[in-house]
Write an enzyme that holds these catalytic residues in place. Sequence first.
Site, short mmCIF file in Angstrom:
data_model
loop_
_atom_site.label_atom_id
_atom_site.label_comp_id
_atom_site.label_asym_id
_atom_site.label_seq_id
_atom_site.Cartn_x
_atom_site.Cartn_y
_atom_site.Cartn_z
N MET A 160 23.61 3.58 9.73
CA MET A 160 23.48 2.21 9.21
C MET A 160 22.06 1.91 8.78
O MET A 160 21.54 0.81 8.99
CB MET A 160 23.95 1.20 10.27
CG MET A 160 25.37 1.43 10.75
SD MET A 160 25.80 0.47 12.24
CE MET A 160 24.78 1.29 13.47
N GLY A 190 34.58 6.66 13.45
CA GLY A 190 33.64 7.49 14.20
C GLY A 190 34.03 7.58 15.66
O GLY A 190 35.20 7.74 16.02
N ASP A 191 33.02 7.46 16.52
CA ASP A 191 33.23 7.50 17.97
C ASP A 191 32.91 6.12 18.52
O ASP A 191 31.84 5.56 18.22
CB ASP A 191 32.31 8.56 18.60
CG ASP A 191 32.57 8.70 20.09
OD1 ASP A 191 33.10 9.73 20.50
OD2 ASP A 191 32.22 7.77 20.85
N LYS A 207 34.26 -5.20 10.35
CA LYS A 207 32.90 -5.74 10.42
C LYS A 207 32.02 -4.84 9.56
O LYS A 207 31.89 -3.64 9.82
CB LYS A 207 32.38 -5.75 11.85
CG LYS A 207 33.16 -6.67 12.78
CD LYS A 207 32.46 -6.82 14.11
CE LYS A 207 32.36 -5.48 14.83
NZ LYS A 207 31.59 -5.57 16.06
N ASP A 238 39.15 -1.40 12.10
CA ASP A 238 38.01 -1.66 11.21
C ASP A 238 38.43 -1.45 9.76
O ASP A 238 39.39 -0.71 9.48
CB ASP A 238 36.85 -0.71 11.53
CG ASP A 238 36.23 -1.00 12.89
OD1 ASP A 238 36.43 -2.12 13.40
OD2 ASP A 238 35.54 -0.12 13.42
N THR A 286 32.01 11.76 15.61
CA THR A 286 31.03 10.87 15.01
C THR A 286 30.56 11.43 13.67
O THR A 286 30.65 12.64 13.41
CB THR A 286 29.85 10.65 15.96
OG1 THR A 286 29.03 9.60 15.45
CG2 THR A 286 29.03 11.91 16.13
N ALA A 287 30.05 10.55 12.81
CA ALA A 287 29.71 10.93 11.44
C ALA A 287 28.70 12.07 11.39
O ALA A 287 28.76 12.93 10.51
CB ALA A 287 29.18 9.71 10.68
N PRO A 347 35.36 10.11 11.13
CA PRO A 347 34.67 9.62 9.93
C PRO A 347 35.59 9.23 8.78
O PRO A 347 35.15 8.59 7.83
CB PRO A 347 33.78 10.80 9.54
CG PRO A 347 34.52 11.99 10.04
CD PRO A 347 35.18 11.55 11.32
#
Length: 494
Positions: free
Chosen positions: A403, A320-321, A288, A266, A349-350, A243
């Site tokens: 998201m 994240g993952d 992105k 990213d 992951t978050a 994260p």
Amino acid sequence: MLKEIKQSASKTARMDHLSVLPVFFKLEGRQVVVAGCGDAAAWKAELLLAAGAEVHLLTGGKALSQAFAAIAGHERLSVFEDGWRDADWTSLTLALLETESDGEAAAFAARASAAGVPVNVIDRPDYCSFQFGSIVNRSPVVVGISTDGAAPILGQAIRRRIETLLPKALSQWAELAMRIRRTVGDVLSPGNERRAFWEHFVDRTFSAPQGPDGDDERNLVGQARRLANATGQGSVTLVGAGPGDPELLTLKAVRALQAADIILFDDLISAEILELARREAKRMLVGKRGGRASCRQEDINRMMLNFARDGKRVVRLKSGDPSVFGRSGEEIASLEDAGIKVSVIPGITAASALAAGTTTSLTHRDCAQSVRFVTGHSKKGVLPDNVDWRALADPTTTTMFYMGGRTADQIGTRLMAEGLSPHTPVLIASNISRRDERRWHGTLARLPEGMAEIGYDNPVLFGVGGVFARASARSMPTSLSPPVTVNPDIASCG
């Protein structure tokens, strides 16, 4: 006469300022003088003997401390009653002194300087031309840690951490590397071939719980010969960066970064994480972000293919993952269809990071029998129309929405329309695990209000379910709103 060429430091500097330069002395069979009789002198003499030095201990007629009992009688330790002023300095490699006197320290340092001998006056950095650091010993691998004399305790703490990371059998693997180094150099060309082999060697070293066995040397030499005959095609590794907090990276992710030729990352990747990469690696931003100018997925796929076909080792670094809303499926399919070797290194992951940061169990057995990760928007950027909202409204399920910041009000409306209580606890967080992380605690009915407070500029994750009752009911420094009253039956969960 040499002509000095001056260039702008900002254009040429590739490393930040070093307070000291870490160097390693070869002392096998070299003469070193140690003047002093105390415990500190004894410890330094023991280190020097371990490094193969011929140690001349000058007592100045004083009695040795009890600490010297550990090295008494060592074949390379010679004890003299002379003082250091009477010593022959012509053949010395190093000179050390233990003293409480500033005058003696200054005189000793001056004598060493005049003789061109590196000097260390123990625990007196002002009179030292070199210093001892904390040591992690996996000889022939030796790790030295320096705090430039500012905080020796900090150096010791760093040493303890490194000790836990390095396998005890590392020394055996390093000895094996020394035995096969010449053969590997003869078989493989400099550059990518050799680096690929030694990265394979490193992976084997850190994945093996024990030292090399009798077959490892033969197998590794065989691996080198196979690499020499192989085509020059590279590979791609999808790496989860977690994260944001660099300490949440896995060791395998760090090794991949340090082996990469190309890193496509990213724009959510922090500078601290990129600093862990090999300095020579080329870094390329392919970020992105929803609602912003971004690289197209097709362009990213093409870049990975082209670099791999050029023989490069590519790391696709994702926050994240990679396997959780990271679009890894599209990238893996594109690479495999082209015959490119691809592997995946998972990341935290978050949702897991948020649970850890709030000490929340996402599957607390008193109120959640399952946990779901759900995307908050479709490819078109609107609420997904293929989600089973009735199933998500199950009060015994914890649901984490990724998201979903811009569709949060619609998500809350749908869940309540399917029967989920408006009093269900909600936890919203942005920039999870980073220094500027923000959180909001409330209820499902107030979800739009919470999103308005958190904002839409940074990545947002929110969780819905009874497990967040405990987080909602307590006041935390990072909370943007006061504690809220929740359904008493739900508040007992978590």
